[in-house]
Design an enzyme around this catalytic site. Structure first.
Site, mmCIF file in Angstrom:
data_model
loop_
_atom_site.group_PDB
_atom_site.id
_atom_site.type_symbol
_atom_site.label_atom_id
_atom_site.label_comp_id
_atom_site.label_asym_id
_atom_site.label_seq_id
_atom_site.Cartn_x
_atom_site.Cartn_y
_atom_site.Cartn_z
ATOM 1 N N LYS A 102 0.839 -1.205 0.000
ATOM 2 C CA LYS A 102 0.000 0.000 0.000
ATOM 3 C C LYS A 102 0.875 1.258 0.000
ATOM 4 C CE LYS A 102 -3.751 -2.468 2.273
ATOM 5 N NZ LYS A 102 -4.370 -2.888 3.543
ATOM 6 N N GLN A 142 -4.079 -1.625 9.918
ATOM 7 C CA GLN A 142 -4.020 -2.951 9.323
ATOM 8 C C GLN A 142 -4.507 -4.004 10.326
ATOM 9 O OE1 GLN A 142 -3.118 -3.557 6.029
ATOM 10 N NE2 GLN A 142 -3.831 -5.623 6.448
ATOM 11 N N ASP A 162 -10.732 2.978 4.844
ATOM 12 C CA ASP A 162 -11.134 1.570 4.704
ATOM 13 C C ASP A 162 -12.658 1.436 4.719
ATOM 14 O OD1 ASP A 162 -9.029 -0.165 4.270
ATOM 15 O OD2 ASP A 162 -8.409 -0.155 6.376
#
Ligand code: NDP
Length: 314
Positions: free
Chosen positions: A52, A96, A119
């Protein structure tokens, strides 16, 4: 012949568009920024986060990797998130998952400012998505993988409106938001899960079948509307399952010499939630790897730029 939907090519197209948008913002003195928080040493998470961060660099997005130790407490993480929420150079915050068991994941995800929740996991964004607020000020940042599913369908010219979309899986991260996005695209949506009775009779009705189950090769050929009886279903395989057992390999990939070669070399291969033999009877499908997977990072980049714009009232 089933049509392969090339997720990697679609992801590249989206990333090129994001890079162009980043250049436009640069002309206004704006540089979108993403903070990626990676706790501990989970190898898979490290690979995801690095990839990412690298994609951010490729597209001109500022990024920062923050790596608290495995022993970090919920309180320390909350302080870190509060700091990122307050920073003007950070538009997106990514935590994460999975986090270590002693950390209160739900509390942390809820602490991320909804405006920086790239997200799309925050309940405020889930609510905005359900309410159909998909564009304009205060609209939803949708979860990246389901948003990617919609991009694959649209950019492949597959009609969604009026079609019967069946989503197998109802997680907050994939199944539910995928169903909601398909509904907003005017599909007739059925959501299935582990308590659904006679699943094959439902999946066989699907014009668009989205598999987000987490079980290798679970969707078999007889569960799919086939090309023989009309336009075969479009099958979107979200699943990513790593298999290492030779017997399991044979069950899925017997006769696939190319795959066998790579399995022998690496000792593992990826299989989706759809049995590879089921793809052959579909009208169109996303392969694993190279289908939905690449879209997830592309949509994260798109969400970061959107968050940067929305925070500035654009
Ligand atoms: P979850 O485990 O959170 O959810 C799985 C869902 O599948 C649940 O709703 C569960 O039902 C349902 N399910 C399980 N067994 C059955 C069954 N026998 N029949 C019908 N439904 C069943 O998984 P995720 O949604 O997080 O992920 C799904 C898959 O997608 C995984 O393979 C994951 O690796 C992959 N994934 C891929 C991404 C990508 O970038 N391509 C990103 C995120 C995930 P119930 O609710 O009743 O338990």
């Amino acid at each position: 012949m089933s049509r392969i939907l090339d997720g990697a090519a679609i992801a590249a197209e989206i990333k090129a568009e994001v890079a162009a948008e980043v250049s436009q913002l640069a002309a206004q003195g704006i540089r979108p920024g993403l903070a990626a928080v990676l706790v501990g040493n989970v190898a898979a998470s490290q690979i995801y986060v690095r990839s990412k961060v690298k994609t951010c660099a490729d597209l001109g997005i500022y990024s920062e990797m923050i790596t608290p130790p495995e022993t970090v407490t919920t309180e320390e993480m909350l302080a870190l998130i509060a700091d990122l929420n307050a920073r003007d150079d950070i538009d997106g915050i990514l935590i994460q998952l999975p986090l270590p068991g002693h950390v209160d994941t739900k509390r942390l995800l809820d602490a991320v400012s909804p405006d920086k929740d790239v997200d799309g996991f925050h309940p405020v964004n889930a609510g905005r998505l359900q309410a159909g607020r998909l564009s304009g000020k205060d609209s939803a940042l949708a979860p990246c993988t389901p948003a990617g599913v919609i991009e694959i369908l649209k950019r492949s010219g597959i009609a969604i409106a009026g079609k019967h979309a069946v989503v197998v899986g109802r997680s907050d991260i994939v199944g539910k938001p995928a169903a909601m996005l398909l509904l907003h695209e005017n599909a007739t949506v059925t959501i299935c899960h582990s308590k659904t009775q006679d699943l094959p009779s439902i999946t066989r009705q699907a014009d668009i079948l989205v598999a987000a189950i987490g079980r290798a090769g679970f969707i078999t050929p007889e569960m799919i509307k086939t090309e023989k009886t009309g336009p075969g279903a479009t099958v979107i395989d979200v699943g990513i399952n790593r298999i290492t057992e030779p017997a399991e390999f044979e069950r899925f990939f017997a006769g696939d010499s190319k795959r066998a070669e790579s399995f022998a070399k690496r000792g593992s291969t990826l299989v989706g939630d759809v049995h590879p033999k089921a793809f052959a009877v579909a009208g169109a499908y996303t392969p694993v790897p190279g289908g939905v997977g690449p879209l997830t990072i592309a949509m994260l980049m798109a969400n970061t730029v959107r968050a940067a714009r929305m925070r500035r009232g654009q």
